[in-house]
Enzyme design. Sequence first.
Site, PDB file in Angstrom:
ATOM      1  CG  ASP A   1      -0.126  -0.214   2.513  1.00 58.35           C
ATOM      2  OD1 ASP A   1       1.108  -0.415   2.429  1.00 58.35           O
ATOM      3  OD2 ASP A   1      -0.715  -0.149   3.601  1.00 58.35           O
TER       4      ASP A   1
ATOM      5  N   GLY B   1       4.431 -20.778   0.008  1.00 58.03           N
ATOM      6  CA  GLY B   1       4.457 -21.031   1.450  1.00 58.03           C
ATOM      7  C   GLY B   1       5.817 -20.697   2.039  1.00 58.03           C
TER       8      GLY B   1
ATOM      9  CG  ASP C   1       8.036 -17.751  -0.771  1.00 60.20           C
ATOM     10  OD1 ASP C   1       8.713 -18.620  -0.198  1.00 60.20           O
ATOM     11  OD2 ASP C   1       7.723 -17.789  -1.971  1.00 60.20           O
TER      12      ASP C   1
ATOM     13  CG  HIS D   1       6.327 -11.227  -0.729  1.00 54.04           C
ATOM     14  ND1 HIS D   1       5.136 -11.540  -1.349  1.00 54.04           N
ATOM     15  CD2 HIS D   1       7.199 -12.209  -1.095  1.00 54.04           C
ATOM     16  CE1 HIS D   1       5.285 -12.650  -2.052  1.00 54.04           C
ATOM     17  NE2 HIS D   1       6.511 -13.080  -1.898  1.00 54.04           N
TER      18      HIS D   1
ATOM     19  CD  GLU E   1      12.617  -1.294  -2.319  1.00 57.33           C
ATOM     20  OE1 GLU E   1      13.218  -2.364  -2.330  1.00 57.33           O
ATOM     21  OE2 GLU E   1      12.963  -0.343  -1.574  1.00 57.33           O
TER      22      GLU E   1
ATOM     23  CD  GLU F   1       6.663   0.835   4.410  1.00 55.13           C
ATOM     24  OE1 GLU F   1       6.897   1.881   5.039  1.00 55.13           O
ATOM     25  OE2 GLU F   1       5.532   0.548   3.995  1.00 55.13           O
TER      26      GLU F   1
ATOM     27  CG  HIS G   1       6.368  -9.590  12.723  1.00 55.88           C
ATOM     28  ND1 HIS G   1       5.613  -9.430  13.862  1.00 55.88           N
ATOM     29  CD2 HIS G   1       5.481  -9.808  11.717  1.00 55.88           C
ATOM     30  CE1 HIS G   1       4.323  -9.552  13.549  1.00 55.88           C
ATOM     31  NE2 HIS G   1       4.223  -9.778  12.244  1.00 55.88           N
ATOM     32  CD  GLU G   2       6.176  -9.937   7.868  1.00 56.32           C
ATOM     33  OE1 GLU G   2       5.455 -10.908   7.588  1.00 56.32           O
ATOM     34  OE2 GLU G   2       5.717  -8.877   8.337  1.00 56.32           O
TER      35      GLU G   2
ATOM     36  CG  HIS H   1       3.598 -14.090  10.029  1.00 57.26           C
ATOM     37  ND1 HIS H   1       2.614 -14.331  10.954  1.00 57.26           N
ATOM     38  CD2 HIS H   1       3.776 -12.737   9.999  1.00 57.26           C
ATOM     39  CE1 HIS H   1       2.198 -13.174  11.460  1.00 57.26           C
ATOM     40  NE2 HIS H   1       2.891 -12.194  10.905  1.00 57.26           N
TER      41      HIS H   1
ATOM     42  CG  HIS I   1      -0.324 -10.859  13.701  1.00 55.02           C
ATOM     43  ND1 HIS I   1      -1.066 -10.280  12.706  1.00 55.02           N
ATOM     44  CD2 HIS I   1       0.966 -10.724  13.320  1.00 55.02           C
ATOM     45  CE1 HIS I   1      -0.254  -9.801  11.778  1.00 55.02           C
ATOM     46  NE2 HIS I   1       0.986 -10.072  12.126  1.00 55.02           N
TER      47      HIS I   1
ATOM     48  CG  ASP J   1      19.700   2.145  44.427  1.00 54.50           C
ATOM     49  OD1 ASP J   1      20.233   1.565  43.471  1.00 54.50           O
ATOM     50  OD2 ASP J   1      20.082   2.033  45.613  1.00 54.50           O
TER      51      ASP J   1
ATOM     52  CG  ASP K   1      12.584  -1.373  43.596  1.00 52.18           C
ATOM     53  OD1 ASP K   1      13.784  -1.721  43.520  1.00 52.18           O
ATOM     54  OD2 ASP K   1      11.666  -2.144  43.894  1.00 52.18           O
TER      55      ASP K   1
END
Lengths: 369, 78
Positions: A76, A93, A95, A97, A100, A102, A120-121, A124, A130, A281, A330
């Site tokens: 998009d 299967g 693969d 993609h 470009e 971006e 991440h890809e 999948h 997800h 601290d 803390d």
Amino acid sequence: FVLTDGNPKWETTTLTYRIVNYTPDMHPSDVDRAIQKALEVWSNVSPLTFTRLYDGLADIMISFHSGEHGDNSPFDGHDGILAHAFQPGRNIGGDAHFDEDEQWTKQGSRGRNLFLVAAHEFGHSLGLSHSTDPGALMYPTYSYTEPNLFRLPQDDIDGIQTVYGKLDSPVQPTGPTTPKACDPRTTFDAIATFRGEMMFFKGRHFWRRHPQLVDVELFFISLFWPNLPSSIDAGYENFQKDTVVLFKGKQYWVLDGYDVLSGYPRSIYELGFPKNVKKIDAAFSDQQTGKTYLFSGFKYWRYDEITQSMEQGYPRKILKDFQGVGRDLDAVLQQDGYIHFFKGTQVFKYDPNSKRVVSVQQSNSWLNC
Amino acid sequence: APVDQGNKDEDLNLVKNYLSQFYNYENVGQLYINETVATTEKLKEMQRFFGLEVTGKPDLETLAVMKKARCGVPDTGD
């Protein structure tokens, strides 16, 4: 984690990949490195291995495309969808993609980091869907983490090991988990107020609490300040300068809203700490006096924000001036005339007038739990 | 206050495109009584997934998530 519907998986753990084309945004060797590193994210925590092919058909074919590219899932343009990948299987299967349109980068928070998106890809490509865990790599939205500091979250490790099993090793890898506000074991790394809100830092995240809202929101630190490290030690609001100061180890940063001021990080020794102080601290600043209290171990220092110098007569013992709150804190907050000392899952509400602890609360009560 | 019709149309398109892309909006297995009900149900599904308040309406929080850069793989099974 969520497995892809029907639990598709590769029948072998020895997989092949091929980089079909390159993006002009990066040097080819940087693309190679990003892809290899992204595959290692998964091979480091499972029995999977990946071998590169330079021609022919590989299990995972990796390519860059613009717009419609023949798989019925057009890209998009800039932003929106960054990449997609197909579940394990023959032909398309597995693969992956990449859009470009971006701006692909090897490091830094500008553009889109190829290593993070590829990792991440490939999840999948291996059969993961997800995740609903906002801290997981397999969460659907992009968030930047410094690639060299990236560690695969536990949710993703659990996911891939559910599909392919564990490593053949007595020591299994572990990863960071996403903190849950109302877990009774919730503790904080640091707390700072900022323009009426409160920020509770924990690992890679922080909770943001607005005084007029019931729900607290969890964010990645890197979403607001990409160059800050995780696991902040201490923080405070500098009311004189309308900034937030954060400490980690021997360094500190100054935030002006969404910006980290240039010239930071700087050394804490420039503030006047002796060299035997290795970390701060906890800290808070008194809005009325402009004095900042900085706690380290069993001592504390006081810094004058107006004269910008450490005050004489410090360090002093916490035990002597704030009885009952302990050491190795803390976080510390000042609110409504009280000082709140956070240590583990407890908060000690200290009255500076009577000089005693007046109540003890659960830490996560500050997250409206 | 006057409504900015331009933005509203833009948001509706965003919702429609987003649900179509990631929640199989135009290819649902379920049969809904009409498009509005289908949209509401898919929005609820999306809001549940992202841990948002489940309203079935394209509120500001929901639109903000929809505007984030993301992976093109649907959040629900095919």
